[in-house]
Write a protein that holds these residues in place. Structure first.
Motif, mmCIF file in Angstrom:
data_model
loop_
_atom_site.group_PDB
_atom_site.id
_atom_site.type_symbol
_atom_site.label_atom_id
_atom_site.label_comp_id
_atom_site.label_asym_id
_atom_site.label_seq_id
_atom_site.Cartn_x
_atom_site.Cartn_y
_atom_site.Cartn_z
ATOM 1 N N ALA A 186 86.564 -5.743 41.704
ATOM 2 C CA ALA A 186 87.153 -6.352 42.891
ATOM 3 C C ALA A 186 86.675 -5.655 44.162
ATOM 4 O O ALA A 186 86.314 -6.304 45.153
ATOM 5 C CB ALA A 186 88.679 -6.312 42.792
ATOM 6 N N ALA A 187 86.659 -4.323 44.147
ATOM 7 C CA ALA A 187 86.240 -3.563 45.325
ATOM 8 C C ALA A 187 84.769 -3.802 45.642
ATOM 9 O O ALA A 187 84.382 -3.926 46.812
ATOM 10 C CB ALA A 187 86.505 -2.077 45.102
ATOM 11 N N THR A 188 83.926 -3.883 44.602
ATOM 12 C CA THR A 188 82.500 -4.111 44.817
ATOM 13 C C THR A 188 82.249 -5.510 45.351
ATOM 14 O O THR A 188 81.416 -5.714 46.245
ATOM 15 C CB THR A 188 81.725 -3.894 43.501
ATOM 16 N N VAL A 189 82.966 -6.491 44.815
ATOM 17 C CA VAL A 189 82.839 -7.866 45.297
ATOM 18 C C VAL A 189 83.211 -7.955 46.779
ATOM 19 O O VAL A 189 82.484 -8.554 47.582
ATOM 20 C CB VAL A 189 83.738 -8.810 44.463
ATOM 21 N N VAL A 190 84.327 -7.359 47.139
ATOM 22 C CA VAL A 190 84.773 -7.398 48.536
ATOM 23 C C VAL A 190 83.742 -6.731 49.441
ATOM 24 O O VAL A 190 83.391 -7.261 50.508
ATOM 25 C CB VAL A 190 86.145 -6.716 48.679
ATOM 26 N N SER A 191 83.240 -5.581 49.034
ATOM 27 C CA SER A 191 82.254 -4.866 49.849
ATOM 28 C C SER A 191 80.978 -5.682 50.004
ATOM 29 O O SER A 191 80.384 -5.729 51.090
ATOM 30 C CB SER A 191 81.947 -3.508 49.205
ATOM 31 N N PHE A 192 80.555 -6.354 48.937
ATOM 32 C CA PHE A 192 79.338 -7.178 48.979
ATOM 33 C C PHE A 192 79.528 -8.375 49.914
ATOM 34 O O PHE A 192 78.679 -8.660 50.765
ATOM 35 C CB PHE A 192 78.995 -7.660 47.576
ATOM 36 N N ILE A 193 80.638 -9.071 49.782
ATOM 37 C CA ILE A 193 80.872 -10.284 50.569
ATOM 38 C C ILE A 193 81.094 -9.970 52.041
ATOM 39 O O ILE A 193 80.606 -10.684 52.924
ATOM 40 C CB ILE A 193 82.073 -11.066 50.004
ATOM 41 N N LEU A 194 81.793 -8.872 52.318
ATOM 42 C CA LEU A 194 82.232 -8.600 53.676
ATOM 43 C C LEU A 194 81.370 -7.608 54.444
ATOM 44 O O LEU A 194 81.714 -7.242 55.570
ATOM 45 C CB LEU A 194 83.685 -8.097 53.664
ATOM 46 N N ASN A 195 80.256 -7.137 53.856
ATOM 47 C CA ASN A 195 79.410 -6.253 54.653
ATOM 48 C C ASN A 195 78.712 -7.060 55.745
ATOM 49 O O ASN A 195 78.811 -8.287 55.793
ATOM 50 C CB ASN A 195 78.423 -5.473 53.773
ATOM 51 N N PRO B 107 79.207 -14.392 54.874
ATOM 52 C CA PRO B 107 80.229 -14.104 53.862
ATOM 53 C C PRO B 107 80.573 -15.328 53.025
ATOM 54 O O PRO B 107 80.853 -15.211 51.826
ATOM 55 C CB PRO B 107 81.426 -13.620 54.684
ATOM 56 N N GLN B 108 80.547 -16.526 53.639
ATOM 57 C CA GLN B 108 80.835 -17.743 52.884
ATOM 58 C C GLN B 108 79.789 -17.971 51.797
ATOM 59 O O GLN B 108 80.122 -18.311 50.654
ATOM 60 C CB GLN B 108 80.887 -18.957 53.824
ATOM 61 N N ASP B 109 78.513 -17.768 52.152
ATOM 62 C CA ASP B 109 77.439 -17.963 51.164
ATOM 63 C C ASP B 109 77.525 -16.926 50.052
ATOM 64 O O ASP B 109 77.325 -17.253 48.869
ATOM 65 C CB ASP B 109 76.068 -17.863 51.845
ATOM 66 N N LYS B 110 77.825 -15.687 50.409
ATOM 67 C CA LYS B 110 77.894 -14.634 49.383
ATOM 68 C C LYS B 110 79.090 -14.829 48.462
ATOM 69 O O LYS B 110 79.017 -14.513 47.265
ATOM 70 C CB LYS B 110 77.907 -13.254 50.048
ATOM 71 N N LEU B 111 80.183 -15.359 48.994
ATOM 72 C CA LEU B 111 81.321 -15.684 48.133
ATOM 73 C C LEU B 111 80.910 -16.703 47.083
ATOM 74 O O LEU B 111 81.241 -16.558 45.888
ATOM 75 C CB LEU B 111 82.471 -16.231 48.982
ATOM 76 N N GLN B 112 80.177 -17.725 47.500
ATOM 77 C CA GLN B 112 79.745 -18.744 46.544
ATOM 78 C C GLN B 112 78.767 -18.173 45.519
ATOM 79 O O GLN B 112 78.782 -18.561 44.349
ATOM 80 C CB GLN B 112 79.107 -19.926 47.289
ATOM 81 N N GLN B 113 77.918 -17.241 45.949
ATOM 82 C CA GLN B 113 76.993 -16.601 45.008
ATOM 83 C C GLN B 113 77.763 -15.876 43.907
ATOM 84 O O GLN B 113 77.407 -15.963 42.727
ATOM 85 C CB GLN B 113 76.092 -15.609 45.747
ATOM 86 N N VAL B 114 78.820 -15.169 44.297
ATOM 87 C CA VAL B 114 79.629 -14.452 43.310
ATOM 88 C C VAL B 114 80.342 -15.429 42.384
ATOM 89 O O VAL B 114 80.360 -15.266 41.163
ATOM 90 C CB VAL B 114 80.656 -13.532 44.009
ATOM 91 N N LEU B 115 80.906 -16.480 42.959
ATOM 92 C CA LEU B 115 81.656 -17.445 42.151
ATOM 93 C C LEU B 115 80.753 -18.204 41.187
ATOM 94 O O LEU B 115 81.198 -18.632 40.122
ATOM 95 C CB LEU B 115 82.389 -18.434 43.067
ATOM 96 N N ASN B 116 79.477 -18.363 41.557
ATOM 97 C CA ASN B 116 78.543 -19.102 40.710
ATOM 98 C C ASN B 116 77.824 -18.214 39.698
ATOM 99 O O ASN B 116 77.054 -18.710 38.870
ATOM 100 C CB ASN B 116 77.504 -19.818 41.572
ATOM 101 N N SER B 117 78.042 -16.905 39.771
ATOM 102 C CA SER B 117 77.370 -15.982 38.851
ATOM 103 C C SER B 117 78.187 -15.830 37.571
ATOM 104 O O SER B 117 79.320 -16.294 37.471
ATOM 105 C CB SER B 117 77.171 -14.612 39.503
#
Length: 245
Positions: free
Chosen positions: A62-71, A76-86
């Motif tokens: 969870a912490a790594t996902v948040v750091s990746f999306i919010l850096n 951030p919207q595109d990176k959220l979708q990348q995580v959700l689609n992985s």
């Protein structure tokens, strides 16, 4: 009164959901301009629920996902979708972070060093060992800031958020094109090059970079023997040893 908790039955899902909600809410309040054209709450409640489910009780995920999306790189919207689609787990997340990085020669050099160092060095000393500037080292580290901890100044140590990142990079079946082989041989070559450049006759090493090179080059050589698959790197090892001698 002492209370006991059965860890095997403890469900961290609710705490992780609370953590995710709090971090995203805080981010949206700090950067409202990014969401001016967003018609609904971001992330959507179903996306938050999906992230919490993917965490599978692991706060490190969870912490790594948040750091990746919010850096501060990319949408951030595109990176959220990348995580959700992985796929599930940390490995796809590590691969996603690395795929977004500008993986030039300096990046590969710094990444290999922080994985294969026998003991920690400050950014200043690491830069000297690798024959780079501190600014270049920090720039490369910023590419993967969501999965490492960058110190506030150049005298601090770089730390991995989780040991599984090192395991990922050293396992070819898991990391595939991001696999980091031959690091021991490279570290030996860089250590000898540092000694040749900075050490003078009858002079004791002056700083931790020089001391590291003197004390650890043999250790890196020992680890590299038998594992050096690259003829060019093997030649560089021999050439640096001969130059130093």
């Amino acid at each position: 009164m002492t209370c006991f908790m059965k860890l095997e039955t403890f469900d961290a899902g609710h705490d992780i959901s609370t953590f995710l909600t709090s971090r995203f809410d805080e981010f949206c309040k700090q950067r409202p301009r990014l969401f001016q054209n967003t018609q609904q709450m971001w992330p959507a409640s179903e996306d938050l629920a999906a992230l919490a489910e993917r965490s599978d009780g692991l706060f490190i995920f969870a912490a790594t996902v948040v750091s990746f999306i919010l850096n501060d790189t990319g949408s951030p919207q595109d990176k959220l979708q990348q995580v959700l689609n992985s796929h599930l787990g940390l490995d796809p997340l590590y691969a996603q972070v690395l795929s977004n990085a500008n993986r030039d020669d300096a990046f590969t050099k710094v990444l290999s060093a922080i994985i294969y160092l026998k003991r920690q060095l400050s950014i200043t000393d690491l830069a000297k060992l690798l024959d780079l500037t501190s600014e270049v080292v920090v720039t490369q580290l910023m590419e993967i800031q969501s999965i490492i901890r960058i110190p506030p100044d150049n005298q601090g140590f770089v730390q991995l958020n989780h040991a599984s990142f090192r395991d990922f990079l050293l396992d070819k079946t898991r990391s595939k094109e991001y696999y980091q082989p031959l690091g021991e041989a490279r570290m030996m070559v860089w250590s000898l090059a540092c000694m040749v450049k900075y050490l003078k006759q009858d002079q004791w090493p002056r700083d931790k970079a020089e001391k590291y090179a003197c004390l650890e080059w043999c250790s890196h050589l020992e680890s590299a023997i038998g594992g050096c698959e690259s003829g060019e790197l093997a030649t560089a090892m021999v050439d640096n040893i001969q130059t130093f001698i």
